[in-house]
Scaffold this active site. Sequence first.
Site, PDB file in Angstrom:
ATOM      1  N   HIS A 203       0.817  -1.225   0.000  1.00 41.67           N
ATOM      2  CA  HIS A 203       0.000   0.000   0.000  1.00 41.67           C
ATOM      3  C   HIS A 203       0.849   1.273   0.000  1.00 41.67           C
ATOM      4  CE1 HIS A 203      -0.149   1.731   4.198  1.00 41.67           C
ATOM      5  NE2 HIS A 203       0.403   0.568   4.469  1.00 41.67           N
ATOM      6  N   CYS A 325       1.015   6.510  11.443  1.00 42.81           N
ATOM      7  CA  CYS A 325       0.703   5.418  12.358  1.00 42.81           C
ATOM      8  C   CYS A 325       0.706   5.864  13.798  1.00 42.81           C
ATOM      9  CB  CYS A 325       1.699   4.302  12.189  1.00 42.81           C
ATOM     10  SG  CYS A 325       1.487   3.512  10.628  1.00 42.81           S
TER      11      CYS A 325
END
Lengths: 388, 388
Positions: A203, A325
């Site tokens: 991704h 993240c």
Amino acid sequence: MFAPVYLDHNATTPLAPAVLEAMLPWLSGQFGNPSSRHEYGRAARRAIDEARQQVAAAVGAHPTEVVFTSGGSEANNLFLKRAAACLRPSVLAVSAVEHPCVVKPAEQLVRQGWQLRKLAVDGEGRVDAEAYRCVLQDKPQLLSVMGANNETGVLQDVATLAEAARAGGGWFHSDAVQMLGKLPLSFRELNTAGVHALTVSAHKIGGPKGAAALILDKRVELAPLIAGGGHERGLRSGTENVPAIVGFGVAASLAVARVADCGVQMAALRAQLELGLVALGARIFGAAASRLPNTSYFAMPQLDGETLVGKLDRAGFAVASGAACSSANPEPSHVLAAMGVAPDVARGAVRVSLGRETTAAQIEDFLNVLQATVVGLQQMTAMKLDAA
Amino acid sequence: MFAPVYLDHNATTPLAPAVLEAMLPWLSGQFGNPSSRHEYGRAARRAIDEARQQVAAAVGAHPTEVVFTSGGSEANNLFLKRAAACLRPSVLAVSAVEHPCVVKPAEQLVRQGWQLRKLAVDGEGRVDAEAYRCVLQDKPQLLSVMGANNETGVLQDVATLAEAARAGGGWFHSDAVQMLGKLPLSFRELNTAGVHALTVSAHKIGGPKGAAALILDKRVELAPLIAGGGHERGLRSGTENVPAIVGFGVAASLAVARVADCGVQMAALRAQLELGLVALGARIFGAAASRLPNTSYFAMPQLDGETLVGKLDRAGFAVASGAACSSANPEPSHVLAAMGVAPDVARGAVRVSLGRETTAAQIEDFLNVLQATVVGLQQMTAMKLDAA
């Protein structure tokens, strides 16, 4: 549909149209389980075999060296924890600027008797050569140094670091999720230099979420993180995510075919961006180091990064204030802290990461909006200071 | 396109058209990373929140009890290994008929000082009550008994087993990947009885590969299997597979809405199938036990299951000779061995597992083809015996 300009490609990337097209049959009529011994299953197995060849070719590895996982975090955890499980606890070394999915497993190993050495970096974010030599004297049995940092884009000289570690006999891993598709990457060359494992992820390169790989020198003994049916040569059990793996294969082929052109194009756009940023008074982190061509990490004087990202979002530009993240955690970046950046400067950090589809017009618009936003925020700050 | 009749739904299922439709936006324009603090990221976060509510509603849990993983194998490994990591090694009990992704992690724990008790089953595949009582005297701190077996479809009375284990104070887990969508399932009810965790998976219920969940009582302390950015309340790090999770949510809603109707329909088709199988001389495993309505596991006298599956495949019917995940390994089924089935009988095992879209005409065709195949193979066997 509302479509802000996307300048956050280090967080994730849009699926390339050819990737989605390749995935669709595996999301409809071709739904078999690759372990099944009938035509549905065999078709799925062939698709995975092909994707394995594509990923291997893209990273300069042999197909049997590709271990598919559900993502980069899983691949990094698999390598660190499960190589450690096959060794007697000793010294483990990771750079101070690794992604949390390397730092956290390394910290978990400390509870199992491992001694963790975090490799210091210089002011530009590069592993400090002198500090590294010191750590090597302790003969770390596991080492992990990322190819390119997700926040700054700063590159590590992984081949040289691995070569220096060789005499110690440890396993050397490199998280290369940000490298693939942005710069040439060859596991064969790195492996010759002494790198035993690489992490790459779909991704980040125009492929789907849900597929990644650990590229693994077969001399490394590894116990599975996910044990069960014995998939992926016993290293990763669980029904393979066929559509995502197929998409990963196509995305890897495309990314590598375009890597040279994309690099040139993105470097030019980044130069245009940073010229504008510097004119606005920005401080660019890691600017003196070799960096990924698509990444710019900067702070505007006196301005909070989160606030700036919010304003830019409302103005139609999607950028990051730190690693995606850990965005749930508004602490200043551990990467900038390791680089010696003061917390009040680090709190201003904004990351712009370009993609294949980014245009010069978008960069120009972005700079105009940024200028207006910065001026507005600075005026507000000045008014607050006057009132106080 | 060649489209054999698919009768292997316990291995994996076709994606329901509504599921694919729900996934597509997240495979194109809506590609954000749910941790990103811009509109792309927030849209992805909202989609995951909605899917979490759908999955929670489908299994009778609270959304905060849903921990998304990449698959059932990961969820089972997460529970067993990482609950164990928070406990002092003692006794661990799993049924003798569990899937390899429960058996293997349990065996890995033995190397860390745990004592593994495999719960014996009776001739129908149900956990033996007397043997269970014996094991409970050792106060296992971790227990795992599946809701329904993937090969036989035989159900365990999980609530009663969990209630009996309560006094011992252990954590009780149940792999329910084969239950969901085939029979009513309520985590709230099971939790009241003493079940602390359930595993459910998308690709077994018309959802995509790449998404599953551990439904977890929050009193259970669990360390992450995949550590990093702190996603899923710190229990599972890694960029969320947004399209797969969205698909899981929709598939779970659909499966539960249809569970009563599907149960009746599949039970009727299975009765039709088994009437025909018995007429052909088949032995049906677990026939006297409560079973999933869609599963029939049988052997024809003197015939090898692998051979029969191959012949049926060429005749246009996709069925399994054993659990798909271990089909790479042609050893006789450990499930049948635990049930006391002789190896030469177990080698004949064939599994037919029906789906929502299976029709009575397909069952009739299947029985006709099976009869012809069996007669052909038996004649060949007889000729070989004559020649010998």
